[in-house]
Every structure is written in C-alpha cells, then in structure tokens.
Design a protein around this motif. Structure first.
Motif, mmCIF file in Angstrom:
data_model
loop_
_atom_site.group_PDB
_atom_site.id
_atom_site.type_symbol
_atom_site.label_atom_id
_atom_site.label_comp_id
_atom_site.label_asym_id
_atom_site.label_seq_id
_atom_site.Cartn_x
_atom_site.Cartn_y
_atom_site.Cartn_z
ATOM 1 N N ARG A 64 4.758 2.816 0.656
ATOM 2 C CA ARG A 64 4.835 1.792 1.685
ATOM 3 C C ARG A 64 4.627 0.414 1.074
ATOM 4 N N ARG A 65 5.385 -0.569 1.599
ATOM 5 C CA ARG A 65 5.342 -1.915 1.041
ATOM 6 C C ARG A 65 5.113 -2.947 2.129
ATOM 7 N N PHE A 66 4.712 -4.117 1.672
ATOM 8 C CA PHE A 66 4.291 -5.206 2.535
ATOM 9 C C PHE A 66 4.583 -6.491 1.788
ATOM 10 N N LEU A 67 4.961 -7.557 2.487
ATOM 11 C CA LEU A 67 5.207 -8.823 1.795
ATOM 12 C C LEU A 67 4.352 -9.933 2.388
ATOM 13 N N SER A 68 3.989 -10.849 1.520
ATOM 14 C CA SER A 68 3.387 -12.123 1.920
ATOM 15 C C SER A 68 4.217 -13.216 1.274
ATOM 16 N N ALA A 69 4.389 -14.329 1.979
ATOM 17 C CA ALA A 69 5.269 -15.372 1.449
ATOM 18 C C ALA A 69 4.826 -16.736 1.935
ATOM 19 N N ASN A 70 5.020 -17.726 1.061
ATOM 20 C CA ASN A 70 4.861 -19.121 1.450
ATOM 21 C C ASN A 70 6.156 -19.855 1.118
ATOM 22 N N ASP A 71 6.118 -21.172 0.999
ATOM 23 C CA ASP A 71 7.351 -21.933 0.792
ATOM 24 C C ASP A 71 7.974 -21.749 -0.574
ATOM 25 N N SER A 72 7.229 -21.219 -1.542
ATOM 26 C CA SER A 72 7.763 -21.159 -2.900
ATOM 27 C C SER A 72 7.775 -19.765 -3.514
ATOM 28 N N ARG A 73 7.057 -18.802 -2.919
ATOM 29 C CA ARG A 73 6.920 -17.503 -3.560
ATOM 30 C C ARG A 73 6.861 -16.386 -2.520
ATOM 31 N N ILE A 74 7.516 -15.269 -2.851
ATOM 32 C CA ILE A 74 7.402 -14.041 -2.073
ATOM 33 C C ILE A 74 6.711 -13.006 -2.951
ATOM 34 N N THR A 75 5.663 -12.396 -2.436
ATOM 35 C CA THR A 75 4.980 -11.326 -3.147
ATOM 36 C C THR A 75 5.131 -10.037 -2.353
ATOM 37 N N VAL A 76 5.645 -8.993 -2.997
ATOM 38 C CA VAL A 76 5.781 -7.686 -2.371
ATOM 39 C C VAL A 76 4.671 -6.801 -2.907
ATOM 40 N N TRP A 77 3.937 -6.171 -1.986
ATOM 41 C CA TRP A 77 2.770 -5.376 -2.337
ATOM 42 C C TRP A 77 3.034 -3.897 -2.093
ATOM 43 N N GLN A 78 2.532 -3.076 -2.993
ATOM 44 C CA GLN A 78 2.431 -1.636 -2.753
ATOM 45 C C GLN A 78 1.131 -1.416 -1.979
ATOM 46 N N LEU A 79 1.146 -0.559 -0.967
ATOM 47 C CA LEU A 79 -0.019 -0.446 -0.088
ATOM 48 C C LEU A 79 -1.052 0.568 -0.541
ATOM 49 N N GLU A 80 -0.639 1.642 -1.192
ATOM 50 C CA GLU A 80 -1.591 2.698 -1.569
ATOM 51 C C GLU A 80 -1.493 2.996 -3.060
ATOM 52 N N PRO A 81 -2.348 2.427 -3.922
ATOM 53 C CA PRO A 81 -3.350 1.408 -3.611
ATOM 54 C C PRO A 81 -2.716 0.025 -3.522
ATOM 55 N N LEU A 82 -3.445 -0.939 -2.983
ATOM 56 C CA LEU A 82 -2.929 -2.295 -2.803
ATOM 57 C C LEU A 82 -2.798 -2.987 -4.152
ATOM 58 N N ARG A 83 -1.559 -3.308 -4.504
ATOM 59 C CA ARG A 83 -1.286 -3.991 -5.774
ATOM 60 C C ARG A 83 0.072 -4.678 -5.681
ATOM 61 N N ILE A 84 0.310 -5.656 -6.559
ATOM 62 C CA ILE A 84 1.590 -6.368 -6.555
ATOM 63 C C ILE A 84 2.682 -5.461 -7.108
ATOM 64 N N PHE A 85 3.770 -5.343 -6.366
ATOM 65 C CA PHE A 85 4.923 -4.550 -6.804
ATOM 66 C C PHE A 85 6.013 -5.441 -7.393
ATOM 67 N N ALA A 86 6.258 -6.606 -6.787
ATOM 68 C CA ALA A 86 7.309 -7.507 -7.274
ATOM 69 C C ALA A 86 7.050 -8.904 -6.735
ATOM 70 N N GLU A 87 7.627 -9.900 -7.399
ATOM 71 C CA GLU A 87 7.519 -11.283 -6.949
ATOM 72 C C GLU A 87 8.871 -11.972 -7.048
ATOM 73 N N ILE A 88 9.135 -12.834 -6.090
ATOM 74 C CA ILE A 88 10.331 -13.690 -6.094
ATOM 75 C C ILE A 88 9.818 -15.116 -6.047
ATOM 76 N N GLU A 89 10.142 -15.900 -7.080
ATOM 77 C CA GLU A 89 9.594 -17.239 -7.206
ATOM 78 C C GLU A 89 10.685 -18.294 -7.077
ATOM 79 N N ASN A 90 10.245 -19.563 -7.039
ATOM 80 C CA ASN A 90 11.130 -20.725 -7.000
ATOM 81 C C ASN A 90 12.079 -20.676 -5.802
ATOM 82 N N LEU A 91 11.536 -20.357 -4.630
ATOM 83 C CA LEU A 91 12.345 -20.356 -3.421
ATOM 84 C C LEU A 91 12.768 -21.771 -3.055
#
Length: 237
Positions: free
Chosen positions: A62-89
């Motif tokens: 299962r995955r979850f994302l958090s994002a602001n104006d410049s970066r998207i972070t995709v998280w793996q939920l079990e355990p909670l850790r960064i799975f991927a990032e999209i930068e320079n939006l």
C-alpha cells in the motif's frame, strides 16, 4: 486528515512529522511517524484500493503520497518509508493524485495547461494537453482495463479522448456536442461513458461507447415544458 477509501489507514501532518494510523477506528490503532523534508504539504492521498487488477495491493504494498509545490513523496505504508520522489515540480499545480493504481502519479498543472502522468515503474512521464478541469469528475479510469477517459478543452469545443492504459496513447477522440461539459462517468461494466452538459443548458446527457462513439442522447422526458428544465447537476450509474 486523510482517510484511505477502505478505512484502514488515516494520515495527517504535524509540522514536519507525517503520522499514519493503522485501523484508526479501533481502540488498538497503531501510529507510524516519519519526517518530511519540506514544509507546506498541500496534498495527502492514499492509493486506490477498489476495483480489480494492479490496484488491489496487499498491505505490504500500500502506498500514500504527500506533496507540496516543489516535491512529491510516495511512501510505502508497511513499514512507513519513502518509496519514490518526484522533484522540481512546476509551481501552481491544481491537483496531485494517484492514477489508475499506486504506481502512477497525476499532476494537473497551473491553468490546466497539461496533465502529466508519472510512472513509478518506468520513471517515464506522459503528457496530455489542455485538460478541461483538475477535479475527479473530468476524468475516469475504465473498470477492468484501466483506460483513461478525459475531457479536454483545447479551444472553443469540448473533447473526449480515450487513452490506452500505461502508455496513454490516444485510442479514441470525439468532439462533444456540448455547451460546457461538466463531467464524465464510466459505467460499472466499462462498456459506456456518460457525459453531462452544464445545467443551464437544460437536460443533456450523452452516452458514448468505450471507444468514444456517440450512442444515445438523453434530453429529459418528452412533453415537459422546457421552461422548468433545471438541467443535470450530477449522475450515477
């Protein structure tokens, strides 16, 4: 606070702490906490869990994302850790969400100039120009095969385009007979697409085949005075 569509997870941000709860309705709920690199989180979204195919993830996927104006972070939920990032939006994104499953991220750019689909599996991006709107009624994924139907507004006319799953190549394109199309919805069996027009134009619902061909038009019951026609605000199959 954001809740997953199956109710098994909830998440919120406190400063730079991302807090994810498992089984939030239970007295035995558990919390995982991770640090976010930047302040100003605007989007918290869980990946879809309904339907069939790749979007039915096990808890470990299962995955979850958090994002602001410049970066998207995709998280793996079990355990909670960064799975991927999209930068320079590009600044001013109108909406950020998952696509057909947890391996695709949708970014609607400022002024609806384009929609970018980021694939976490391949690292590649696909671009669809001039989406009509950034809200979920303006596009939808076909049940089962996951083809994308989306409303576009490149000039004065509304367009309906159908895009192949994953590659997002155009497989259907139709100029709509609408004044101002408000939304679309796939039928649950994936055979039909309904598009409805602006309510001020009266009752107008157009039914298209899965490849974008006009099949039927509904303009309300016959014999009714159009003066009292308030149009369509929403539809359900």
């Amino acid at each position: 606070l954001n809740l997953s569509d199956d109710g098994l997870y909830a998440a919120h941000v406190n400063g730079k702490d991302l807090v994810v709860y498992t089984n939030p309705a239970s007295e035995n709920k558990e919390a995982q906490v991770a640090r976010i690199k930047e302040n100003g989180v605007k989007y918290l979204k869980f990946c879809p869990t309904l339907g069939s195919g790749k979007d039915n993830f096990e808890n470990s996927e299962r995955r979850f994302l958090s994002a602001n104006d410049s970066r998207i972070t995709v998280w793996q939920l079990e355990p909670l850790r960064i799975f991927a990032e999209i930068e320079n939006l590009e600044p001013g994104a109108l909406s950020i969400d998952f696509g057909s499953d947890g391996s695709e991220i949708l970014v609607f750019h400022a002024w609806n100039t384009k929609l970018t689909v980021h694939s976490l599996d391949t690292g590649r991006s696909s671009v669809i120009k001039t989406p009509k709107a950034a809200h979920s009624l303006a596009y939808g994924y076909r049940p089962g095969t996951r083809q994308l139907a989306i409303l576009l507004k490149p000039d004065t006319s509304d367009l309906l385009t159908i895009h192949e799953a994953q590659s997002y190549e155009v497989v259907g394109r139709t100029v709509l007979p609408t004044i101002d199309a408000q939304g679309l919805k796939w039928s649950p069996d994936g055979k039909w697409i309904a598009v409805w027009d602006v309510a001020s134009g009266g009752t107008k619902v157009f039914i298209f085949t899965a490849d974008g061909q006009l099949f039927r038009t509904y303009t309300g019951p016959s014999g009714v005075d159009d003066t009292f026609d308030l149009g369509v605000k929403q539809i359900e199959w």
